[in-house]
Design a protein around this motif. Sequence first.
Motif, mmCIF file in Angstrom:
data_model
loop_
_atom_site.group_PDB
_atom_site.id
_atom_site.type_symbol
_atom_site.label_atom_id
_atom_site.label_comp_id
_atom_site.label_asym_id
_atom_site.label_seq_id
_atom_site.Cartn_x
_atom_site.Cartn_y
_atom_site.Cartn_z
ATOM 1 N N ASP A 76 0.823 -1.221 0.000
ATOM 2 C CA ASP A 76 0.000 0.000 0.000
ATOM 3 C C ASP A 76 0.853 1.266 0.000
ATOM 4 O OD1 ASP A 76 0.276 -1.188 2.860
ATOM 5 O OD2 ASP A 76 0.084 0.973 3.147
ATOM 6 N N HIS B 120 -7.134 -1.404 4.696
ATOM 7 C CA HIS B 120 -6.447 -2.424 3.902
ATOM 8 C C HIS B 120 -5.789 -3.527 4.723
ATOM 9 C CE1 HIS B 120 -2.744 -0.134 4.398
ATOM 10 N NE2 HIS B 120 -3.321 0.909 3.878
ATOM 11 N N ILE C 88 -5.509 -4.097 -1.539
ATOM 12 C CA ILE C 88 -5.738 -2.973 -2.455
ATOM 13 C C ILE C 88 -4.727 -2.960 -3.602
ATOM 14 C CG2 ILE C 88 -6.877 -1.554 -0.713
ATOM 15 C CD1 ILE C 88 -4.245 0.035 -0.434
ATOM 16 N N LEU D 278 -9.080 -0.192 -5.053
ATOM 17 C CA LEU D 278 -9.887 -0.104 -3.835
ATOM 18 C C LEU D 278 -11.187 -0.867 -4.008
ATOM 19 C CD1 LEU D 278 -9.265 3.666 -3.064
ATOM 20 C CD2 LEU D 278 -8.236 1.677 -1.948
ATOM 21 N N TYR E 27 -15.605 4.611 -2.215
ATOM 22 C CA TYR E 27 -14.693 4.263 -1.128
ATOM 23 C C TYR E 27 -13.318 4.871 -1.414
ATOM 24 C CZ TYR E 27 -11.987 1.280 2.093
ATOM 25 O OH TYR E 27 -11.173 0.810 3.099
ATOM 26 N N ALA E 28 -12.767 5.574 -0.441
ATOM 27 C CA ALA E 28 -11.396 6.084 -0.559
ATOM 28 C C ALA E 28 -10.555 5.452 0.544
ATOM 29 C CB ALA E 28 -11.384 7.607 -0.431
ATOM 30 N N ASN E 29 -9.275 5.290 0.260
ATOM 31 C CA ASN E 29 -8.368 4.661 1.215
ATOM 32 C C ASN E 29 -8.271 5.486 2.494
ATOM 33 O OD1 ASN E 29 -6.380 3.228 2.461
ATOM 34 N ND2 ASN E 29 -4.845 3.472 0.853
ATOM 35 N N GLY F 222 -11.826 3.066 6.236
ATOM 36 C CA GLY F 222 -12.187 3.401 4.864
ATOM 37 C C GLY F 222 -13.042 4.650 4.891
ATOM 38 N N GLY G 50 -11.235 -5.300 -4.190
ATOM 39 C CA GLY G 50 -10.550 -5.115 -5.462
ATOM 40 C C GLY G 50 -9.961 -6.411 -6.005
#
Lengths: 375, 375
Positions: A298, B292, B297, B301, B311-313, B319, B338
């Motif tokens: 990541d 994650h 990921i 994502l 969804y954003a990291n 999340g 993912g």
Amino acid sequence: MHLLSDILGRPAADIDTPALVIDLDAMERNLIAMAAFAAQHRVKLRPHAKMHKSATIAKLQMAHGAVGVCVQKTSEAEALAALGVNNIYISNEVVSPYKLKRVAALARELEALGGQLAIAVDSPEGLRRLAQAVHGQRGVIRVFIEIDVGHGRCGLAPGVAAVPLAAEITRHSALKFGGLQAYHGRAQHFRSAADRRESIAQVIAHVEATKAALQSAGFQVPLVTGAGTGTFSLEAASGVYGELQAGSYLFMDRDYAGNEPDPAQPIFEHALFVKSQVMSVSTSHAVVDAGHKSHAIDSGLPAVHGLALEYANGGDEHGIVRGAVLPALGDTVWLIPGHCDPTVNLHDHLLGVRGGLTHGTVEQIIRVDARGALS
Amino acid sequence: MHLLSDILGRPAADIDTPALVIDLDAMERNLIAMAAFAAQHRVKLRPHAKMHKSATIAKLQMAHGAVGVCVQKTSEAEALAALGVNNIYISNEVVSPYKLKRVAALARELEALGGQLAIAVDSPEGLRRLAQAVHGQRGVIRVFIEIDVGHGRCGLAPGVAAVPLAAEITRHSALKFGGLQAYHGRAQHFRSAADRRESIAQVIAHVEATKAALQSAGFQVPLVTGAGTGTFSLEAASGVYGELQAGSYLFMDRDYAGNEPDPAQPIFEHALFVKSQVMSVSTSHAVVDAGHKSHAIDSGLPAVHGLALEYANGGDEHGIVRGAVLPALGDTVWLIPGHCDPTVNLHDHLLGVRGGLTHGTVEQIIRVDARGALS
């Protein structure tokens, strides 16, 4: 059948691959450097155990002056408490009633061990649920109000929003206002030291504004806790932070090593490595047996330790290495993971090597007790 | 204390988060669609168990016509064999003498279970080490020669390079030439169906050239094995491939769902989900408790299932979801990972739900038997 314990006392060269290996000498130098920093700057150290997830290492940190550890998850706290770690701060929000029952039980368990539980909240509803779960319970849980100091994730807006929460905390006999949780995760990884300074200056301003709002409303703030491996010298020098939560300093990773050094911080060494083996060689590249099931990617790919090779992603189970001189089939390649926390979480054990990776001996098998403790 | 088995028979709504959940109805439809495809096209199916790492699921696939399973690692094979999976192909190179001793033991174990072991090689030295490890052993290990058909990872160059290896295999009574391992991993994820067709046409040409070289030298090629979820209809139609190794079809993931569909392939449904919970809400976003450490990921994502949210990291444990209508604190958010393989590898168990995610019931707890089996 092969037993894990068979490797104890044997040369590091005999470690089957891929495996997660700790250079114990380097780790101990990191441990001591951080303890000395905290003592010198008169701040408490509460390292984040989400990084190592190991009761053995948590106790080692506490034996070197840490007041306790942080975790992110209820189940992490449970795994460490079950092995005797008695001072744990869940530096994160817990809102499920099912989990909050477990939080209440954990508080009793840590108290029985002579320690204490703390937890973060960032909403009236979260606090209501916590209070309900611990209602009537003897002993006290310290509750930290999380404010969003720039990360943009959890936390109340800095300033007056914390006041009604602090007021509500004082209404519950099983809860005690611990202070503020203020952590800017992204700032840890800003490459330039100037960017980190600028960002943490804003963080500190947010903390000070919140503290002032609370004080105006009659609430003292016993402690401000936060900071990570990228910025902790700034929080330590602020005069506002009383506790540092840095975790990665102990193992270090490729990502943190990419930061421009801050002269005020100790220099930490890489202590965490993935041992891999060359399983295939072509004219253009070699393939090692460690892919991203062995190390998290990541925060970028691993670096190759001690050899002029570049690691490229080869998928879940493979890594592709390229360079002017390729290693031979069967050779060992040591990798420095991009990000230590999620890498450790992929492994059941850390093998502690004494005397260097090449010629050292396996001295210790450290269980990743809270591996996979997600809930 | 809470027991995992407590969740059996209870509503999916009661599953603690984050958790990896299988929609059993969807999984079974995928299972049947793939079995029907293989039967119709008269190719063997040997799904890749590196995806699910579960003996229960391997046996389910074999009960639905699969001839056995593939794995990538010796320790994966050991974990599955210990639970009675008797036909395993290590579709990867193993060169460590320590591991090759275990490979030899595995071959005896599978034979005792009425099955057989197979393994890949791509170098004379690798074959020499394998032959040494199994020297004098009764029973036969099928050995596949891996050729690099375009992925650029392991494997010999296509063509005559395979001939001396095939010749050497026939000199060892414990080994038998199984055929060719030919897998183009990257081609699975080419978005356009035309790009995949073009790429697999080259793969097939490489396989045919190698087969011709071997036949000219007097070696019949009993089987060509390979293919993945993105391209298997092309290999199946080639007339050259006799066995398909696709694994992800059973669970599907966001990455494979992003491929332009190939009309010759069955359509597979998402059967793998991460159940997460909203733990914090701000004016701009909500935060769920799955980061994650809960889902891989490497291939992008997760998607949010059934809600208009992006969804954003948010890091290892969080999340961040954004959208016009944010979920409320405590709400459930279902994520579609993912990439299924490394996501499953983060979890100890899959919870099998029958009757849909929202109103269904937990029917099964499936252990990820080879989780963390890296070596």
